[in-house]
Design a protein around this motif. Structure first.
Motif, PDB file in Angstrom:
ATOM      1  N   PRO A  63       0.803  -1.230   0.000  1.00 43.48           N
ATOM      2  CA  PRO A  63       0.000   0.000   0.000  1.00 43.48           C
ATOM      3  C   PRO A  63       0.830   1.271   0.000  1.00 43.48           C
ATOM      4  O   PRO A  63       0.366   2.329  -0.449  1.00 43.48           O
ATOM      5  N   ALA A  64       2.078   1.185   0.499  1.00 41.85           N
ATOM      6  CA  ALA A  64       2.931   2.375   0.561  1.00 41.85           C
ATOM      7  C   ALA A  64       3.249   2.921  -0.813  1.00 41.85           C
ATOM      8  O   ALA A  64       3.494   4.129  -0.975  1.00 41.85           O
ATOM      9  N   LEU A  65       3.249   2.068  -1.838  1.00 39.23           N
ATOM     10  CA  LEU A  65       3.507   2.535  -3.204  1.00 39.23           C
ATOM     11  C   LEU A  65       2.449   3.535  -3.652  1.00 39.23           C
ATOM     12  O   LEU A  65       2.724   4.422  -4.476  1.00 39.23           O
ATOM     13  N   PHE A  66       1.247   3.406  -3.124  1.00 37.97           N
ATOM     14  CA  PHE A  66       0.145   4.306  -3.462  1.00 37.97           C
ATOM     15  C   PHE A  66       0.011   5.428  -2.433  1.00 37.97           C
ATOM     16  O   PHE A  66      -0.395   6.539  -2.768  1.00 37.97           O
TER      17      PHE A  66
ATOM     18  N   GLN B 160      -7.014   5.885   5.534  1.00 41.00           N
ATOM     19  CA  GLN B 160      -7.785   5.881   4.292  1.00 41.00           C
ATOM     20  C   GLN B 160      -6.858   5.709   3.087  1.00 41.00           C
ATOM     21  O   GLN B 160      -7.206   5.023   2.128  1.00 41.00           O
ATOM     22  N   GLY B 161      -5.676   6.315   3.133  1.00 38.28           N
ATOM     23  CA  GLY B 161      -4.717   6.116   2.051  1.00 38.28           C
ATOM     24  C   GLY B 161      -4.276   4.675   1.942  1.00 38.28           C
ATOM     25  O   GLY B 161      -4.002   4.171   0.845  1.00 38.28           O
ATOM     26  N   THR B 162      -4.216   3.988   3.077  1.00 39.39           N
ATOM     27  CA  THR B 162      -3.890   2.562   3.063  1.00 39.39           C
ATOM     28  C   THR B 162      -5.020   1.760   2.439  1.00 39.39           C
ATOM     29  O   THR B 162      -4.773   0.764   1.739  1.00 39.39           O
ATOM     30  N   VAL B 163      -6.254   2.165   2.663  1.00 43.46           N
ATOM     31  CA  VAL B 163      -7.384   1.539   1.964  1.00 43.46           C
ATOM     32  C   VAL B 163      -7.197   1.669   0.457  1.00 43.46           C
ATOM     33  O   VAL B 163      -7.360   0.700  -0.298  1.00 43.46           O
ATOM     34  N   VAL B 164      -6.839   2.857   0.010  1.00 43.52           N
ATOM     35  CA  VAL B 164      -6.606   3.092  -1.418  1.00 43.52           C
ATOM     36  C   VAL B 164      -5.547   2.132  -1.945  1.00 43.52           C
ATOM     37  O   VAL B 164      -5.741   1.441  -2.957  1.00 43.52           O
ATOM     38  N   GLY B 165      -4.411   2.091  -1.246  1.00 46.68           N
ATOM     39  CA  GLY B 165      -3.324   1.241  -1.707  1.00 46.68           C
ATOM     40  C   GLY B 165      -3.679  -0.222  -1.698  1.00 46.68           C
ATOM     41  O   GLY B 165      -3.365  -0.961  -2.640  1.00 46.68           O
ATOM     42  N   HIS B 166      -4.352  -0.680  -0.646  1.00 43.40           N
ATOM     43  CA  HIS B 166      -4.707  -2.091  -0.550  1.00 43.40           C
ATOM     44  C   HIS B 166      -5.681  -2.501  -1.650  1.00 43.40           C
ATOM     45  O   HIS B 166      -5.592  -3.611  -2.185  1.00 43.40           O
ATOM     46  N   LEU B 167      -6.602  -1.615  -2.000  1.00 36.17           N
ATOM     47  CA  LEU B 167      -7.567  -1.949  -3.046  1.00 36.17           C
ATOM     48  C   LEU B 167      -6.917  -1.993  -4.416  1.00 36.17           C
ATOM     49  O   LEU B 167      -7.307  -2.806  -5.272  1.00 36.17           O
TER      50      LEU B 167
ATOM     51  N   VAL C 277      -1.406   2.034  11.664  1.00 41.80           N
ATOM     52  CA  VAL C 277      -2.245   0.852  11.875  1.00 41.80           C
ATOM     53  C   VAL C 277      -3.618   1.206  11.327  1.00 41.80           C
ATOM     54  O   VAL C 277      -4.367   1.976  11.926  1.00 41.80           O
ATOM     55  N   ALA C 278      -3.915   0.677  10.142  1.00 37.82           N
ATOM     56  CA  ALA C 278      -5.149   1.058   9.452  1.00 37.82           C
ATOM     57  C   ALA C 278      -6.339   0.293  10.009  1.00 37.82           C
ATOM     58  O   ALA C 278      -6.226  -0.866  10.413  1.00 37.82           O
ATOM     59  N   ASP C 279      -7.489   0.962   9.985  1.00 32.48           N
ATOM     60  CA  ASP C 279      -8.740   0.390  10.483  1.00 32.48           C
ATOM     61  C   ASP C 279      -9.762   0.449   9.356  1.00 32.48           C
ATOM     62  O   ASP C 279     -10.204   1.517   8.940  1.00 32.48           O
ATOM     63  N   PHE C 280     -10.137  -0.722   8.853  1.00 34.73           N
ATOM     64  CA  PHE C 280     -11.094  -0.822   7.746  1.00 34.73           C
ATOM     65  C   PHE C 280     -12.525  -1.044   8.231  1.00 34.73           C
ATOM     66  O   PHE C 280     -13.435  -1.187   7.423  1.00 34.73           O
ATOM     67  N   ALA C 281     -12.740  -1.089   9.546  1.00 33.53           N
ATOM     68  CA  ALA C 281     -14.028  -1.525  10.087  1.00 33.53           C
ATOM     69  C   ALA C 281     -15.187  -0.641   9.668  1.00 33.53           C
ATOM     70  O   ALA C 281     -16.324  -1.110   9.521  1.00 33.53           O
ATOM     71  N   ALA C 282     -14.946   0.661   9.457  1.00 34.33           N
ATOM     72  CA  ALA C 282     -16.030   1.585   9.110  1.00 34.33           C
ATOM     73  C   ALA C 282     -16.053   1.943   7.623  1.00 34.33           C
ATOM     74  O   ALA C 282     -16.757   2.871   7.229  1.00 34.33           O
ATOM     75  N   VAL C 283     -15.304   1.215   6.813  1.00 33.68           N
ATOM     76  CA  VAL C 283     -15.267   1.513   5.375  1.00 33.68           C
ATOM     77  C   VAL C 283     -16.633   1.231   4.752  1.00 33.68           C
ATOM     78  O   VAL C 283     -17.264   0.204   5.025  1.00 33.68           O
TER      79      VAL C 283
ATOM     80  N   VAL D  99     -15.033   5.090   1.149  1.00 35.71           N
ATOM     81  CA  VAL D  99     -14.617   6.033   2.192  1.00 35.71           C
ATOM     82  C   VAL D  99     -14.654   5.313   3.538  1.00 35.71           C
ATOM     83  O   VAL D  99     -15.134   4.185   3.643  1.00 35.71           O
ATOM     84  N   GLY D 100     -14.163   5.980   4.566  1.00 35.73           N
ATOM     85  CA  GLY D 100     -14.333   5.470   5.927  1.00 35.73           C
ATOM     86  C   GLY D 100     -13.110   4.827   6.540  1.00 35.73           C
ATOM     87  O   GLY D 100     -13.166   4.376   7.694  1.00 35.73           O
ATOM     88  N   GLY D 101     -11.985   4.769   5.809  1.00 36.04           N
ATOM     89  CA  GLY D 101     -10.778   4.234   6.415  1.00 36.04           C
ATOM     90  C   GLY D 101     -10.279   5.146   7.523  1.00 36.04           C
ATOM     91  O   GLY D 101     -10.319   6.372   7.399  1.00 36.04           O
ATOM     92  N   ARG D 102      -9.825   4.543   8.571  1.00 34.30           N
ATOM     93  CA  ARG D 102      -9.286   5.303   9.691  1.00 34.30           C
ATOM     94  C   ARG D 102      -7.938   4.718  10.088  1.00 34.30           C
ATOM     95  O   ARG D 102      -7.478   3.748   9.497  1.00 34.30           O
ATOM     96  N   GLY D 103      -7.307   5.325  11.101  1.00 38.90           N
ATOM     97  CA  GLY D 103      -6.011   4.817  11.498  1.00 38.90           C
ATOM     98  C   GLY D 103      -5.636   5.183  12.912  1.00 38.90           C
ATOM     99  O   GLY D 103      -6.223   6.073  13.530  1.00 38.90           O
ATOM    100  N   ARG D 104      -4.624   4.470  13.400  1.00 32.01           N
ATOM    101  CA  ARG D 104      -4.033   4.731  14.708  1.00 32.01           C
ATOM    102  C   ARG D 104      -2.519   4.792  14.557  1.00 32.01           C
ATOM    103  O   ARG D 104      -1.981   4.366  13.538  1.00 32.01           O
TER     104      ARG D 104
END
Length: 444
Positions: A172-175, A195-202, A278-284, A297-302
């Motif tokens: 995901p870091a590439l994105f 949320q950026g990690t959501v983008v990269g993972h997808l 530490v990405a959180d996809f629970a609310a995506v 939308v809805g990615g969060r992080g810690r």
């Protein structure tokens, strides 16, 4: 609100090249990303580099760059890739030489290094996830590469790089790197980074999200897979993502394809641990807003953990393999007899195997005994594979299968054999400071 368009040009090392060309030509991109590293890929690349210091990068680097660089230069598209594998500097030098051949004078190519942490691990004796330690592996270690984050990529882009080549960056870091660079996201804006990690993972697996890994005829039909289009991410400054593809290309982008990819290789969706967050996809949330257009939308992080997952490649063993086919009446019975002959021969000749697998492909190779519908298969293929401590013993396994031509049941054909070294991969955690990132800029 400002947005950029990122295309996924590859999802693994041997992926198709034509969809990336289609993205570069017709995708209206700002960035084209090639994600080409797997856990074992970089260990093999390190092994190649030890034999020849001028290699160790992705073997398709030149072909991919030759196909897209002229188009990307003409369309002002910047390229990001982890095709540097075990040797980003050599990959950048090869890309510069190719750019000069293509007449792309002034093209800036950045090599991001620092993921190779083998020297650090050798002195630290860190525990692995295999109940072994670095010291326990001794001289069998081939490589140790940490999954680094987006910082090196973002800094290379800020320095004006047209092409950024990394080693073992997290997928995901590439994105995430270009998003941080373009939008100025802070390194502690955890929700944006999540949320950026959501983008990269997808996007990281390319054709999987446009239907390639999704397709299942009659249940999940996907059109025109032979011309599968790779995905485009339209990303806004606030992180909102729209997944789409080039109009007219094969495949589909639907909420279902997106949801499958969202959960792909995820252990805990609420704690997807990455180098930067530490990405959180629970609310995506996933919403179809048009044909082949899905809003996410809805990615969060810690806060990040401060530790980096590290893949350690080491010489584990050798595998010998042999195959032969039987067809016609009694094919299964002849195949079973052939297997018994080979197993007995391995005992008689003293071939020591720590693991031995004997299959009849077509009858029992995947799910044990196949659930045949009232009849036996008309044809089967015998496969014997064994793990050994030496190459000589591995070779003997295939040889015993091959001798079934004249010393086994009737009608065997199409014999094939191989013996190969096994590079295994273990994982450990290292402090983030162990990966000292460095960026080198080359100009064509």
């Amino acid at each position: 609100m400002r947005s950029i368009r990122i295309g996924a040009g590859a999802g693994y090392s041997g992926d198709r090249i034509e969809p990336a060309v289609e993205l570069a030509e017709n995708g209206g991109l700002n960035y084209l990303v090639f994600e080409c590293l797997a856990e074992r890929t970089i260990a093999l690349a390190q092994q190649a580099r030890m034999k020849d210091p001028s290699v160790g990068y992705d073997p398709l680097l030149a072909a991919r760059m030759q196909a897209v660089l002229p188009i990307c230069r003409a369309n002002n598209i910047r390229v990001i890739t982890n095709m540097g594998a075990a040797n980003p500097i050599a990959a950048a030098e090869a890309t510069r030489a190719l750019a000069r051949q293509l007449g792309l004078a002034g093209l800036k190519i950045a090599a991001v290094t620092g993921d190779d942490v083998l020297d650090t691990l050798k002195t630290a004796n860190i525990a692995l996830d295999t109940d072994d330690t670095i010291h326990g592996l001794g001289n069998r270690i081939v490589s140790a590469n940490a999954y680094v984050g987006a910082r090196g990529i973002a800094e290379a882009l800020a320095s004006g790089a047209d092409v950024v080549i990394t080693g073992r960056a997290a997928d995901p870091a590439l994105f995430l790197g270009p998003l941080i660079h373009e939008f100025g996201w802070a390194w502690d804006d955890w929700d944006r980074l999540g949320q950026g990690t959501v983008v990269g993972h997808l996007l990281e697996c390319a054709g999987q999200i446009t239907g390639g890994y999704f397709a299942d005829p009659g249940l999940k039909d996907v059109p025109d897979l032979a011309r599968l289009g790779f995905p485009i991410g339209e990303v806004r400054e606030d992180g909102e993502l729209i997944v789409t593809k080039v109009a007219g290309s094969g495949g589909r982008v639907t909420p279902a394809t997106v949801k499958e990819q969202l959960l792909y290789e995820i252990h805990d969706p609420a704690q997807y641990i990455q180098p930067d967050v530490v990405a959180d996809f629970a609310a995506v949330t996933v919403e179809e807003i048009g044909r082949d257009r899905v809003r996410v939308v809805g990615g969060r992080g810690r806060p990040k953990t401060g530790l980096l997952k590290t893949s350690v490649g080491y010489l584990d063993s050798y595998i010998g393999e042999g195959q032969i086919s039987y067809a016609g009446p009694g094919a299964v019975a002849r195949g079973r007899l052939a297997l018994e002959i080979v197993k007995e021969r391995l005992v008689l000749t003293g071939v020591a195997t720590s693991e031995l697998r004997c299959d009849l492909i077509g009858a029992n190779a995947l799910h044990g005994e196949a659930r045949a519908e009232g009849h036996e298969p008309y044809e089967v293929r015998l496969r014997v594979a064994g793990r050994t401590e030496t190459m000589a013993e591995a070779i003997r396994i295939g040889n015993e299968v091959e001798t079934l031509y004249t010393n086994g049941p009737a009608g065997g054909g199409g014999a094939w054999k191989s013996a190969r070294e096994v590079i295994a991969v273990a994982s450990c955690l290292v402090p983030e400071r162990a990966a000292e990132l460095c960026m080198s800029m080359l100009v064509a």
